[in-house]
Design a protein around this motif. Structure first.
Motif, mmCIF file in Angstrom:
data_model
loop_
_atom_site.group_PDB
_atom_site.id
_atom_site.type_symbol
_atom_site.label_atom_id
_atom_site.label_comp_id
_atom_site.label_asym_id
_atom_site.label_seq_id
_atom_site.Cartn_x
_atom_site.Cartn_y
_atom_site.Cartn_z
ATOM 1 N N GLY A 278 0.783 -1.225 0.000
ATOM 2 C CA GLY A 278 0.000 0.000 0.000
ATOM 3 C C GLY A 278 0.817 1.277 0.000
ATOM 4 N N ALA A 279 2.125 1.174 -0.040
ATOM 5 C CA ALA A 279 2.994 2.344 -0.079
ATOM 6 C C ALA A 279 3.137 2.811 -1.526
ATOM 7 C CB ALA A 279 4.365 2.011 0.504
ATOM 8 N N THR A 280 3.242 4.130 -1.717
ATOM 9 C CA THR A 280 3.265 4.710 -3.062
ATOM 10 C C THR A 280 4.510 5.564 -3.263
ATOM 11 O OG1 THR A 280 0.858 4.749 -3.133
ATOM 12 C CG2 THR A 280 1.991 6.195 -4.670
ATOM 13 N N VAL A 281 5.038 5.516 -4.487
ATOM 14 C CA VAL A 281 6.155 6.373 -4.884
ATOM 15 C C VAL A 281 5.804 6.987 -6.238
ATOM 16 C CG1 VAL A 281 7.471 4.577 -6.091
ATOM 17 C CG2 VAL A 281 8.678 6.508 -5.048
ATOM 18 N N ILE A 282 6.364 8.156 -6.509
ATOM 19 C CA ILE A 282 6.174 8.839 -7.782
ATOM 20 C C ILE A 282 7.300 8.417 -8.729
ATOM 21 C CG2 ILE A 282 6.113 11.093 -8.938
ATOM 22 C CD1 ILE A 282 3.722 10.506 -7.060
ATOM 23 N N ALA A 283 6.952 8.122 -9.971
ATOM 24 C CA ALA A 283 7.951 7.819 -11.005
ATOM 25 C C ALA A 283 7.724 8.776 -12.170
ATOM 26 C CB ALA A 283 7.820 6.378 -11.478
ATOM 27 N N THR A 284 8.810 9.319 -12.705
ATOM 28 C CA THR A 284 8.707 10.216 -13.854
ATOM 29 C C THR A 284 9.372 9.572 -15.058
ATOM 30 O OG1 THR A 284 10.763 11.376 -13.279
ATOM 31 C CG2 THR A 284 8.714 12.275 -12.389
ATOM 32 N N LEU A 285 8.715 9.714 -16.214
ATOM 33 C CA LEU A 285 9.245 9.196 -17.473
ATOM 34 C C LEU A 285 9.360 10.359 -18.443
ATOM 35 C CD1 LEU A 285 7.067 6.870 -16.342
ATOM 36 C CD2 LEU A 285 8.124 5.676 -18.227
ATOM 37 N N ASP A 286 10.486 10.428 -19.154
ATOM 38 C CA ASP A 286 10.686 11.520 -20.103
ATOM 39 C C ASP A 286 10.308 11.082 -21.515
ATOM 40 O OD1 ASP A 286 12.809 9.985 -21.083
ATOM 41 O OD2 ASP A 286 14.327 11.189 -20.073
ATOM 42 N N ALA A 287 10.475 12.001 -22.460
ATOM 43 C CA ALA A 287 10.068 11.761 -23.845
ATOM 44 C C ALA A 287 10.774 10.544 -24.456
ATOM 45 C CB ALA A 287 10.333 13.008 -24.691
ATOM 46 N N ASP A 288 12.033 10.314 -24.098
ATOM 47 C CA ASP A 288 12.755 9.154 -24.645
ATOM 48 C C ASP A 288 12.091 7.850 -24.246
ATOM 49 O OD1 ASP A 288 14.648 10.729 -25.916
ATOM 50 O OD2 ASP A 288 16.055 10.642 -24.241
ATOM 51 N N ARG A 289 11.553 7.771 -23.023
ATOM 52 C CA ARG A 289 10.891 6.549 -22.549
ATOM 53 C C ARG A 289 9.476 6.426 -23.120
ATOM 54 N NH1 ARG A 289 15.217 6.812 -21.947
ATOM 55 N NH2 ARG A 289 16.499 6.997 -20.119
ATOM 56 N N LEU A 290 8.951 7.541 -23.638
ATOM 57 C CA LEU A 290 7.556 7.562 -24.082
ATOM 58 C C LEU A 290 7.398 7.721 -25.588
ATOM 59 C CD1 LEU A 290 6.194 9.882 -21.264
ATOM 60 C CD2 LEU A 290 5.839 7.414 -21.473
ATOM 61 N N ARG A 291 8.463 7.476 -26.350
ATOM 62 C CA ARG A 291 8.370 7.638 -27.817
ATOM 63 C C ARG A 291 7.142 6.962 -28.385
ATOM 64 N NH1 ARG A 291 13.108 9.762 -30.080
ATOM 65 N NH2 ARG A 291 14.776 9.335 -28.620
ATOM 66 N N HIS A 292 6.944 5.755 -27.980
ATOM 67 C CA HIS A 292 5.753 4.993 -28.339
ATOM 68 C C HIS A 292 5.181 4.524 -27.010
ATOM 69 C CE1 HIS A 292 7.218 5.017 -32.434
ATOM 70 N NE2 HIS A 292 8.368 4.590 -31.979
ATOM 71 N N ILE A 293 4.124 5.165 -26.560
ATOM 72 C CA ILE A 293 3.579 4.828 -25.244
ATOM 73 C C ILE A 293 3.069 3.390 -25.295
ATOM 74 C CG2 ILE A 293 1.790 5.327 -23.534
ATOM 75 C CD1 ILE A 293 1.994 8.266 -24.337
ATOM 76 N N PRO A 294 3.731 2.514 -24.534
ATOM 77 C CA PRO A 294 3.300 1.111 -24.532
ATOM 78 C C PRO A 294 1.889 0.979 -23.977
ATOM 79 C CG PRO A 294 5.427 1.404 -23.419
ATOM 80 C CD PRO A 294 4.862 2.761 -23.667
ATOM 81 N N ASP A 295 1.134 0.018 -24.516
ATOM 82 C CA ASP A 295 -0.241 -0.209 -24.080
ATOM 83 C C ASP A 295 -0.340 -0.438 -22.573
ATOM 84 O OD1 ASP A 295 -1.162 0.074 -26.653
ATOM 85 O OD2 ASP A 295 -1.239 -2.090 -27.039
ATOM 86 N N PHE A 296 0.655 -1.129 -21.998
ATOM 87 C CA PHE A 296 0.543 -1.451 -20.577
ATOM 88 C C PHE A 296 0.552 -0.193 -19.697
ATOM 89 C CE2 PHE A 296 5.143 -1.516 -21.132
ATOM 90 C CZ PHE A 296 5.595 -0.833 -20.007
ATOM 91 N N LEU A 297 1.096 0.920 -20.192
ATOM 92 C CA LEU A 297 1.099 2.149 -19.393
ATOM 93 C C LEU A 297 -0.279 2.783 -19.294
ATOM 94 C CD1 LEU A 297 4.358 4.132 -20.226
ATOM 95 C CD2 LEU A 297 3.744 2.976 -18.115
ATOM 96 N N THR A 298 -1.153 2.474 -20.216
ATOM 97 C CA THR A 298 -2.494 3.053 -20.182
ATOM 98 C C THR A 298 -3.536 2.073 -19.648
ATOM 99 O OG1 THR A 298 -2.880 2.432 -22.493
ATOM 100 C CG2 THR A 298 -1.988 4.627 -22.091
ATOM 101 N N ALA A 299 -3.127 0.839 -19.387
ATOM 102 C CA ALA A 299 -4.063 -0.172 -18.878
ATOM 103 C C ALA A 299 -4.431 0.116 -17.425
ATOM 104 C CB ALA A 299 -3.445 -1.565 -18.993
ATOM 105 N N ARG A 300 -5.683 -0.082 -17.095
ATOM 106 C CA ARG A 300 -6.142 0.117 -15.719
ATOM 107 C C ARG A 300 -5.460 -0.893 -14.799
ATOM 108 N NH1 ARG A 300 -10.694 2.432 -13.303
ATOM 109 N NH2 ARG A 300 -11.398 1.326 -11.453
#
Length: 112
Positions: free
Chosen positions: A57-79
């Motif tokens: 139940g602990a949460t951390v923030i992760a940041t991704l830049d444009a290089d990691r998001l060139r093609h946003i993988p489907d799993f990043l938008t999955a609920r």
């Protein structure tokens, strides 16, 4: 609330420590469920901020830049996607403790 466990190498080998006890610029990973995501910018300025919540139940923030998001993988938008985020621990003024992501993958793809 408990801190996310961050897996990293130490002089004793591979360890899991609360991320709050890990020094800045330590390389490692955390596995959890994406509980929130927000995308900012466009093109070379594209950024994504994720809240990743571990099994405790602990949460951390992760940041991704444009290089990691060139093609946003489907799993990043999955609920409720379970992911492993690899990167560096960062403490920036006025910001919550953050992992600057160098990579992200579905957690189930990494299971052995």
């Amino acid at each position: 609330m408990a801190a996310v466990l961050f897996r990293h190498r130490s002089i004793t080998g591979l360890v899991h420590d609360p991320i709050t006890q890990v020094p800045d610029d330590t390389w490692g990973d955390v596995t959890g469920t994406i509980t929130s995501r927000r995308t900012y910018g466009k093109g070379a300025g594209l950024r994504m901020v994720l809240a990743v919540t571990d099994d405790r139940g602990a949460t951390v923030i992760a940041t991704l830049d444009a290089d990691r998001l060139r093609h946003i993988p489907d799993f990043l938008t999955a609920r409720d996607a379970r992911v492993q985020v690899r990167g560096l621990v960062r403490r920036l003024d006025g910001m919550p403790l953050t992992i600057t992501a160098a990579g992200i993958a579905p957690a189930d793809a990494l299971a052995v």
